[in-house]
Design an enzyme around this catalytic site. Structure first.
Site, mmCIF file in Angstrom:
data_model
loop_
_atom_site.group_PDB
_atom_site.id
_atom_site.type_symbol
_atom_site.label_atom_id
_atom_site.label_comp_id
_atom_site.label_asym_id
_atom_site.label_seq_id
_atom_site.Cartn_x
_atom_site.Cartn_y
_atom_site.Cartn_z
ATOM 1 N N GLU A 126 -3.295 -10.233 3.867
ATOM 2 C CA GLU A 126 -4.354 -9.871 4.825
ATOM 3 C C GLU A 126 -5.414 -10.963 4.948
ATOM 4 O O GLU A 126 -5.836 -11.323 6.056
ATOM 5 C CB GLU A 126 -5.023 -8.555 4.413
ATOM 6 C CG GLU A 126 -4.211 -7.305 4.739
ATOM 7 C CD GLU A 126 -3.231 -6.911 3.646
ATOM 8 O OE1 GLU A 126 -2.906 -7.764 2.787
ATOM 9 O OE2 GLU A 126 -2.785 -5.761 3.645
ATOM 10 N N GLU A 177 0.841 -1.210 0.000
ATOM 11 C CA GLU A 177 0.000 0.000 0.000
ATOM 12 C C GLU A 177 0.871 1.253 0.000
ATOM 13 O O GLU A 177 0.570 2.240 -0.674
ATOM 14 C CB GLU A 177 -0.931 -0.028 1.225
ATOM 15 C CG GLU A 177 -1.933 -1.168 1.138
ATOM 16 C CD GLU A 177 -2.844 -1.284 2.352
ATOM 17 O OE1 GLU A 177 -2.323 -1.348 3.486
ATOM 18 O OE2 GLU A 177 -4.077 -1.306 2.173
HETATM 19 C C1 1HE Z 1 7.432 -8.103 12.025
HETATM 20 C C2 1HE Z 1 6.706 -8.049 10.813
HETATM 21 C C3 1HE Z 1 5.438 -7.405 10.839
HETATM 22 C C4 1HE Z 1 8.548 -9.096 10.444
HETATM 23 N N1 1HE Z 1 5.037 -6.879 12.009
HETATM 24 N N2 1HE Z 1 6.973 -7.560 13.155
HETATM 25 N N3 1HE Z 1 2.710 -8.514 6.992
HETATM 26 C C5 1HE Z 1 3.029 -9.796 6.864
HETATM 27 O O1 1HE Z 1 2.244 -10.706 6.975
HETATM 28 C C6 1HE Z 1 4.487 -10.078 6.614
HETATM 29 C C7 1HE Z 1 5.102 -10.684 7.868
HETATM 30 N N4 1HE Z 1 6.561 -10.843 7.742
HETATM 31 C C8 1HE Z 1 7.135 -11.785 6.968
HETATM 32 O O2 1HE Z 1 6.502 -12.503 6.223
HETATM 33 C C9 1HE Z 1 8.629 -11.916 7.083
HETATM 34 O O3 1HE Z 1 9.056 -11.273 8.279
HETATM 35 C C10 1HE Z 1 9.398 -11.284 5.891
HETATM 36 C C11 1HE Z 1 9.203 -12.161 4.641
HETATM 37 C C12 1HE Z 1 8.989 -9.854 5.614
HETATM 38 C C13 1HE Z 1 10.927 -11.261 6.252
HETATM 39 O O4 1HE Z 1 11.339 -12.555 6.642
HETATM 40 P P1 1HE Z 1 12.697 -12.717 7.475
HETATM 41 O O5 1HE Z 1 12.951 -14.199 7.647
HETATM 42 O O6 1HE Z 1 13.789 -11.909 6.866
HETATM 43 O O7 1HE Z 1 12.412 -12.031 8.923
HETATM 44 P P2 1HE Z 1 11.623 -12.635 10.168
HETATM 45 O O8 1HE Z 1 12.566 -13.532 10.944
HETATM 46 O O9 1HE Z 1 10.313 -13.199 9.803
HETATM 47 O O10 1HE Z 1 11.341 -11.317 11.040
HETATM 48 C C14 1HE Z 1 12.411 -10.563 11.603
HETATM 49 C C15 1HE Z 1 11.815 -9.729 12.720
HETATM 50 O O11 1HE Z 1 10.879 -8.820 12.147
HETATM 51 C C16 1HE Z 1 11.009 -10.547 13.722
HETATM 52 O O12 1HE Z 1 11.100 -9.897 14.957
HETATM 53 P P3 1HE Z 1 12.047 -10.464 16.153
HETATM 54 O O13 1HE Z 1 11.863 -9.495 17.269
HETATM 55 O O14 1HE Z 1 11.562 -11.859 16.431
HETATM 56 O O15 1HE Z 1 13.445 -10.460 15.573
HETATM 57 C C17 1HE Z 1 9.597 -10.439 13.205
HETATM 58 O O16 1HE Z 1 8.633 -10.640 14.224
HETATM 59 C C18 1HE Z 1 9.586 -9.002 12.735
HETATM 60 N N5 1HE Z 1 8.564 -8.747 11.744
HETATM 61 N N6 1HE Z 1 7.421 -8.690 9.858
HETATM 62 C C19 1HE Z 1 5.777 -6.966 13.130
HETATM 63 N N7 1HE Z 1 4.688 -7.292 9.742
HETATM 64 C C20 1HE Z 1 -3.276 -1.058 7.043
HETATM 65 S S1 1HE Z 1 -3.645 -2.691 6.902
HETATM 66 C C21 1HE Z 1 -2.226 -3.515 6.361
HETATM 67 C C22 1HE Z 1 -2.305 -4.960 6.721
HETATM 68 C C23 1HE Z 1 -1.016 -5.677 6.525
HETATM 69 O O17 1HE Z 1 0.011 -5.103 6.252
HETATM 70 S S2 1HE Z 1 -1.077 -7.365 6.707
HETATM 71 C C24 1HE Z 1 0.512 -7.893 6.231
HETATM 72 C C25 1HE Z 1 1.422 -8.000 7.405
#
Ligand code: 1HE
Length: 268
Positions: A144, A124
């Site tokens: 989502e 977005e």
């Molecule tokens: C996060 C987030 C997040 C990572 N919010 N903390 N978005 C998603 O569904 C995407 C979610 N994220 C992923 O799928 C993956 O993290 C990635 C593909 C982007 C990257 O993977 P990777 O292996 O490099 O990283 P990771 O090990 O998954 O995450 C690293 C850290 O980032 C980890 O935190 P830590 O404290 O355990 O190290 C994760 O928790 C954190 N992290 N993504 C919070 N999204 C206005 S409405 C919009 C609605 C949406 O956007 S829905 C889609 C949400």
């Protein structure tokens, strides 16, 4: 460049850095440890920054990111942090809308340099920019539906406009991921580059050469015209052309192209 020597015009920033050179502001999303996930505070900061960009004499913007991923979307930790009512979520969504409107209508071309995840709210964010440059690592998704939630940062309008309703529904229903040349073909990005940041910088430098009023008409006018019934859009297009084409700097450019003095020049 014509920017003041200091960056005093910038708001205080926690989640982004900004570097200005030759009229181009290069913004870097800077929360790599959370894959640049967008918390409410981050979204507010984006709105403030682009409000400042609008009022500045910056002529083009590059929006890039620190780390391997452009943006992982909504900070998923936040909805679990409290008990939100539907009206609270609606309000938050409206704040996202305001921030991304500030990008789309800041009057300056905004070129985003993508890599890695451009998902959910990250897509977005990218969709509110005017030109999207991806690289081989970039992937686009709207997870989502899989999370049991719905888009709230403008995807239903901006992403649907880019790729059409059928693809939008497919992405949301199935979690389909687009990447590479297919992402370009369906309209999620306009460029696929070896180095998306270098390419975005090149595009921004080129767009910065246009007259500011032309860039305002292109980046804001076209989107507004697309929302209007055709007859009204044609009238508004003519009106915008009237204003843009009669600015003295445009007359000067046209005269230079034709090798003549501009009308109004004392020596004409
Ligand atoms: C996060 C987030 C997040 C990572 N919010 N903390 N978005 C998603 O569904 C995407 C979610 N994220 C992923 O799928 C993956 O993290 C990635 C593909 C982007 C990257 O993977 P990777 O292996 O490099 O990283 P990771 O090990 O998954 O995450 C690293 C850290 O980032 C980890 O935190 P830590 O404290 O355990 O190290 C994760 O928790 C954190 N992290 N993504 C919070 N999204 C206005 S409405 C919009 C609605 C949406 O956007 S829905 C889609 C949400």
């Amino acid at each position: 460049m014509t920017e003041p020597a200091s960056n005093a015009w910038l708001p205080k920033l926690t989640y982004m850095t900004v570097r200005c050179e030759d009229g181009v502001a290069e913004i870097t999303l800077d929360r790599p440890s959370k894959r640049n996930a967008l918390s409410s505070a981050f979204v507010e900061e984006i709105g403030l920054l682009f409000e400042a960009i609008r009022a500045s004499n910056v002529r083009a913007v590059v929006l890039g990111a620190n780390g391997d991923h452009f943006c992982a979307g909504l900070d998923l930790a936040e909805p679990h942090a409290g008990h939100f009512a539907a009206s609270d979520i609606m309000h938050l969504s409206r704040r996202w809308h305001a921030a991304f409107e500030a990008i789309q209508h800041c009057g300056k071309p905004v070129i985003c340099a993508l890599r890695g995840a451009v998902v959910g709210g990250g897509l977005e964010l990218a969709a509110s920019c005017h030109i999207r440059v991806a690289d081989a690592s970039t992937f686009f998704a709207l997870p989502e539906g899989r999370h049991g939630i719905f888009t709230g940062g403008g995807a239903t309008v901006r992403v649907t406009r880019l790729i059409g309703e059928a693809r939008m529904m497919d992405m949301m229903l199935t979690g389909r991921v687009y990447a590479g040349s297919e992402a370009c073909t369906v309209g999620l990005c306009q460029y696929l580059a070896d180095d998306s940041l270098a390419q975005a910088r090149e595009i921004a430098a080129k767009a910065a050469q246009n007259l500011p009023l032309s860039n305002l008409a292109i980046t804001s006018g076209i989107a507004h015209l697309a929302n209007m019934p055709a007859g009204d859009a044609l009238f508004a297009e003519a009106y915008i052309a009237g204003i843009t084409n009669t600015q003295p700097a445009a007359q000067q450019r046209l005269a230079e192209f034709l090798g003549k003095a501009a009308p109004g020049d004392r020596n004409a």
